[in-house]
Design a protein around this motif. Structure first.
Motif, PDB file in Angstrom:
ATOM      1  N   ASP A   1       0.706  -1.739   0.447  1.00  0.00           N
ATOM      2  CA  ASP A   1       0.342  -0.158  -0.016  1.00  0.00           C
ATOM      3  C   ASP A   1       0.954   0.903   0.436  1.00  0.00           C
ATOM      4  O   ASP A   1       0.175   1.987  -0.895  1.00  0.00           O
ATOM      5  CB  ASP A   1      -0.751  -0.183   0.968  1.00  0.00           C
ATOM      6  CG  ASP A   1      -2.038  -1.105   1.018  1.00  0.00           C
ATOM      7  OD1 ASP A   1      -2.132  -1.401  -0.304  1.00  0.00           O
ATOM      8  OD2 ASP A   1      -3.298  -0.988   2.117  1.00  0.00           O
ATOM      9  N   ASP A   2       2.341   0.740   0.448  1.00  0.00           N
ATOM     10  CA  ASP A   2       2.963   2.478   0.249  1.00  0.00           C
ATOM     11  C   ASP A   2       4.111   2.496  -0.478  1.00  0.00           C
ATOM     12  O   ASP A   2       4.327   3.193  -0.777  1.00  0.00           O
ATOM     13  CB  ASP A   2       3.579   2.373   2.011  1.00  0.00           C
ATOM     14  CG  ASP A   2       4.337   1.414   2.186  1.00  0.00           C
ATOM     15  OD1 ASP A   2       4.528   0.796   1.386  1.00  0.00           O
ATOM     16  OD2 ASP A   2       5.355   1.519   2.487  1.00  0.00           O
ATOM     17  N   LYS A   3       3.113   1.608  -1.800  1.00  0.00           N
ATOM     18  CA  LYS A   3       4.648   1.433  -2.638  1.00  0.00           C
ATOM     19  C   LYS A   3       4.186   2.015  -4.202  1.00  0.00           C
ATOM     20  O   LYS A   3       4.274   0.869  -5.001  1.00  0.00           O
ATOM     21  CB  LYS A   3       5.139   0.523  -2.598  1.00  0.00           C
ATOM     22  CG  LYS A   3       6.485   0.598  -1.329  1.00  0.00           C
ATOM     23  CD  LYS A   3       7.483  -1.237  -1.911  1.00  0.00           C
ATOM     24  CE  LYS A   3       8.273  -1.007  -0.453  1.00  0.00           C
ATOM     25  NZ  LYS A   3       7.652  -0.694   0.827  1.00  0.00           N
ATOM     26  N   TYR A   4       2.674   2.470  -3.891  1.00  0.00           N
ATOM     27  CA  TYR A   4       2.505   3.007  -5.299  1.00  0.00           C
ATOM     28  C   TYR A   4       3.115   4.523  -5.313  1.00  0.00           C
ATOM     29  O   TYR A   4       2.713   5.401  -5.026  1.00  0.00           O
ATOM     30  CB  TYR A   4       0.972   2.990  -5.243  1.00  0.00           C
ATOM     31  CG  TYR A   4       0.091   1.899  -5.014  1.00  0.00           C
ATOM     32  CD1 TYR A   4      -0.046   1.042  -6.173  1.00  0.00           C
ATOM     33  CD2 TYR A   4      -0.583   1.419  -3.395  1.00  0.00           C
ATOM     34  CE1 TYR A   4      -0.590  -0.439  -6.115  1.00  0.00           C
ATOM     35  CE2 TYR A   4      -0.636   0.189  -3.740  1.00  0.00           C
ATOM     36  CZ  TYR A   4      -0.645  -0.483  -4.419  1.00  0.00           C
ATOM     37  OH  TYR A   4      -1.496  -2.151  -4.775  1.00  0.00           O
ATOM     38  N   GLU A   5       2.658   4.861  -7.363  1.00  0.00           N
ATOM     39  CA  GLU A   5       3.461   5.903  -8.054  1.00  0.00           C
ATOM     40  C   GLU A   5       3.133   5.807  -8.985  1.00  0.00           C
ATOM     41  O   GLU A   5       2.679   5.464  -9.528  1.00  0.00           O
ATOM     42  CB  GLU A   5       4.709   5.764  -7.981  1.00  0.00           C
ATOM     43  CG  GLU A   5       6.202   5.740  -6.644  1.00  0.00           C
ATOM     44  CD  GLU A   5       7.890   6.304  -7.629  1.00  0.00           C
ATOM     45  OE1 GLU A   5       8.037   6.992  -7.007  1.00  0.00           O
ATOM     46  OE2 GLU A   5       8.047   4.860  -7.771  1.00  0.00           O
ATOM     47  N   TRP A   6       2.272   7.579  -8.650  1.00  0.00           N
ATOM     48  CA  TRP A   6       1.220   7.438 -10.164  1.00  0.00           C
ATOM     49  C   TRP A   6       2.194   8.935 -11.003  1.00  0.00           C
ATOM     50  O   TRP A   6       2.522  10.328  -9.881  1.00  0.00           O
ATOM     51  CB  TRP A   6       0.181   8.575  -9.538  1.00  0.00           C
ATOM     52  CG  TRP A   6      -1.065   7.360  -8.706  1.00  0.00           C
ATOM     53  CD1 TRP A   6      -0.644   7.068  -7.497  1.00  0.00           C
ATOM     54  CD2 TRP A   6      -1.476   6.307  -9.098  1.00  0.00           C
ATOM     55  NE1 TRP A   6      -1.551   6.183  -6.525  1.00  0.00           N
ATOM     56  CE2 TRP A   6      -2.626   5.418  -8.136  1.00  0.00           C
ATOM     57  CE3 TRP A   6      -2.896   6.413 -10.465  1.00  0.00           C
ATOM     58  CZ2 TRP A   6      -3.554   4.539  -7.782  1.00  0.00           C
ATOM     59  CZ3 TRP A   6      -3.225   5.051  -9.928  1.00  0.00           C
ATOM     60  CH2 TRP A   6      -3.552   4.878  -9.046  1.00  0.00           C
TER      61      TRP A   6
END
Length: 416
Positions: A242-247
Motif C-alpha cells: 500500500d505504501d509503494k504506489y507511484e502515480w
C-alpha cells in the motif's frame, strides 16, 4: 524344459502392466508383471491353472546369489494363486495328464513418490523442480545370471489447474503470477504407476492496474469533460504494498510534442507525481493527459515493480458555455430566468438580439467564475418591461481559464 498350452498357463490378472524380458542368453523370454503399490508394500501375485484336473503346483523362486530356483510353496487343486510376493522370478511346475509343465514370470512391486518445490524465485521468473523416488527394476538372465536393469522411463507433467505447462522434471516459469498459485506435478513410470505432488508458489510480484472516474457530467455538445476536472483514480492492482504506489501524471500531450520539437535535451514529460492507494487529482487546464502507475512489492532481498498505462488519454476540454433553447418568464416560478451553464471561465460576455439584429440585453461577468456555475443571464425583460414572446438570438464571447476564447451564436425561444 518349459511347456505351454492354451489350457495350462501362468498369469497375473491383477497386474497393472506387463512386458517381456530381453534375456542376453536365454532363448525364451518370460513375462514381467508390474503391480502399482506403495513403498514397502508387496501386493504382487501370480496364478497358475491346469487344464481342469487336480494337480500339485510346485512353486520355486529364483535365487540370484546361486543362479538356481529355491523351493517356495506347494499347493494342490485346479489352480493356485501365490500372493504378497516380493520382487523376483517365480516358477511353477506341475504334471497334468501325464505331461510336465513349467512356467515362470517376473513380478515387480512398483511404487513412486514425488515432491515439488519452487526455487530461484525472482521478479521475472521462478523454477519448479521435482524430486522423484521409486522402485528399481532388475531381472536376471536365467541361464547366465546376468543382471538386466529396466529403465523406469518416468514421464512428467506440470499443471496449473487443467493447463499443462511442461513435461520436464524441472523448468523455469517466466509468466510470473501476481497471486499465490498452486502447481501440480504428475509423474508416471513405465508401468503407468503414478505419483502426484503439489507446491504453492508464493508470489513476489505485483500487478499494476487502475481506472479513473469523475463526478462531472460530460458535455453533450463536446463529448468531453471540462477543466477544471477532478479525477478519482481507482486502484485495481494486485499484490502490491500500500505504501509503494507511484502515480506519474504526464503533461498535456500537445505541450510535450511542442516542447520536444525545439528541445536539444530530453523533455521532462511528467507534470506531477502522486502517492497513495487511490489519489484524487484536479486537472486545472484543458488538455489530453496520460497517466502511468508503478506498483511495487518489497521482498526480503529485492523489490519487484510493475507498470500500467491508461489505454487512452484523460481529456479535459476547453471552457464550456451552455445556453438553454427555451425559457418561460411568466412568473410561475419555473424557468422564469434564462440561466447559462458555464465551466472553467474567467470572463463572459453575453448579448441578446431581437430579430432585427438589435442588442436588447447585455450581460457581462469577469473575474474567476466557479466551475459548474449557473448564471442568471436574462430575466426576459427589455428596459424593465416584459419582452415579447418569440425567437431571440444570442452571442457569447467567453474566455476560459486556460486562455481559450470561445465564441458561440444561437437562438432561444421566449415563451409566456
Amino acid at each position: 524344459m518349459t511347456h505351454h498350452s492354451n489350457a495350462q498357463q501362468l498369469t497375473a490378472p491383477a497386474s497393472d502392466f506387463s512386458e517381456s524380458t530381453s534375456y542376453p542368453v536365454t532363448p525364451n523370454n518370460d513375462m514381467i508383471y508390474y503391480f502399482c503399490t506403495q513403498q514397502g508394500q508387496q501386493i504382487a501375485e501370480l496364478q497358475a491353472e491346469s487344464a481342469g484336473g487336480v494337480v500339485t503346483f510346485n512353486w520355486t523362486k529364483y535365487n540370484s546369489s546361486t543362479g538356481t530356483f529355491d523351493a517356495y510353496s506347494t499347493e494342490s487343486g485346479t489352480s493356485s494363486v501365490i500372493q504378497n510376493l516380493a520382487d523376483g522370478c517365480y516358477q511353477v511346475s506341475f504334471t497334468d495328464g501325464g505331461t510336465n509343465y513349467s512356467f515362470r514370470a517376473w513380478v515387480f512391486n512398483s511404487w513412486l513418490q514425488a515432491t515439488a518445490a519452487v526455487s530461484a524465485s525472482t521478479c521475472t521468473s521462478f523454477q519448479l523442480e521435482s524430486t522423484v523416488t521409486g522402485s528399481t527394476f532388475a531381472y536376471y538372465d536365467i541361464t547366465s545370471n546376468q543382471q538386466v536393469t529396466v529403465a523406469s522411463n518416468n514421464t512428467y507433467a506440470w499443471y496449473d489447474g487443467d493447463v499443462r505447462l511442461s513435461t520436464q522434471p524441472a523448468f523455469t516459469m517466466y509468466d510470473v503470477p501476481a497471486q499465490n498459485t498452486d502447481y501440480r506435478l504428475e509423474v508416471a513410470n513405465r508401468a503407468g504407476c503414478s505419483a502426484t505432488a503439489t507446491v504453492t508458489y508464493q508470489s513476489v510480484v505485483p500487478k499494476a492496474k487502475f481506472s479513473w472516474t469523475t463526478t462531472q457530467e460530460s458535455d453533450p455538445q463536446y463529448s468531453n469533460y471540462q477543466a477544471p476536472l477532478e479525477v478519482q483514480f481507482n486502484n485495481e492492482s494486485v499484490n502490491a504494498d500500500d505504501d509503494k504506489y507511484e502515480w506519474f501524471l504526464f503533461k498535456d500531450i500537445t505541450a510535450i510534442r511542442e516542447e520536444a520539437s525545439t528541445a536539444t535535451q530530453p523533455v521532462d514529460s511528467i507534470m506531477e507525481t502522486l502517492t497513495g492507494v487511490n489519489p484524487v487529482y484536479t486537472y486545472e487546464n484543458s488538455g489530453r493527459y496520460m497517466v502511468k502507475l508503478v506498483a511495487a512489492k518489497e521482498n526480503p532481498n529485492f523489490t519487484c515493480r510493475d507498470t500500467f498505462y491508461l489505454s487512452d488519454y484523460i481529456v479535459a476540454d476547453t471552457a464550456l458555455v451552455l445556453v438553454p433553447p427555451v425559457f418561460t418568464p411568466n412568473g410561475d416560478g419555473m424557468n422564469d430566468v434564462l440561466k447559462i451553464k458555464t465551466r472553467s471561465l474567467e470572463s463572459l460576455d453575453f448579448q441578446i438580439l431581437n430579430r432585427w439584429g438589435r442588442t436588447v440585453h447585455h450581460y457581462k461577468k469577469s473575474g474567476y467564475i466557479p466551475a459548474d456555475s449557473e448564471l442568471a443571464a436574462w430575466d426576459g425583460k427589455i428596459g424593465g418591461k416584459p419582452a415579447s414572446a418569440g425567437v431571440y438570438f444570442y452571442v457569447v464571447d467567453a474566455k476560459g481559464r486556460d486562455g481559450t476564447r470561445r465564441r458561440r451564436k444561437g437562438f432561444i425561444h421566449l415563451l409566456r
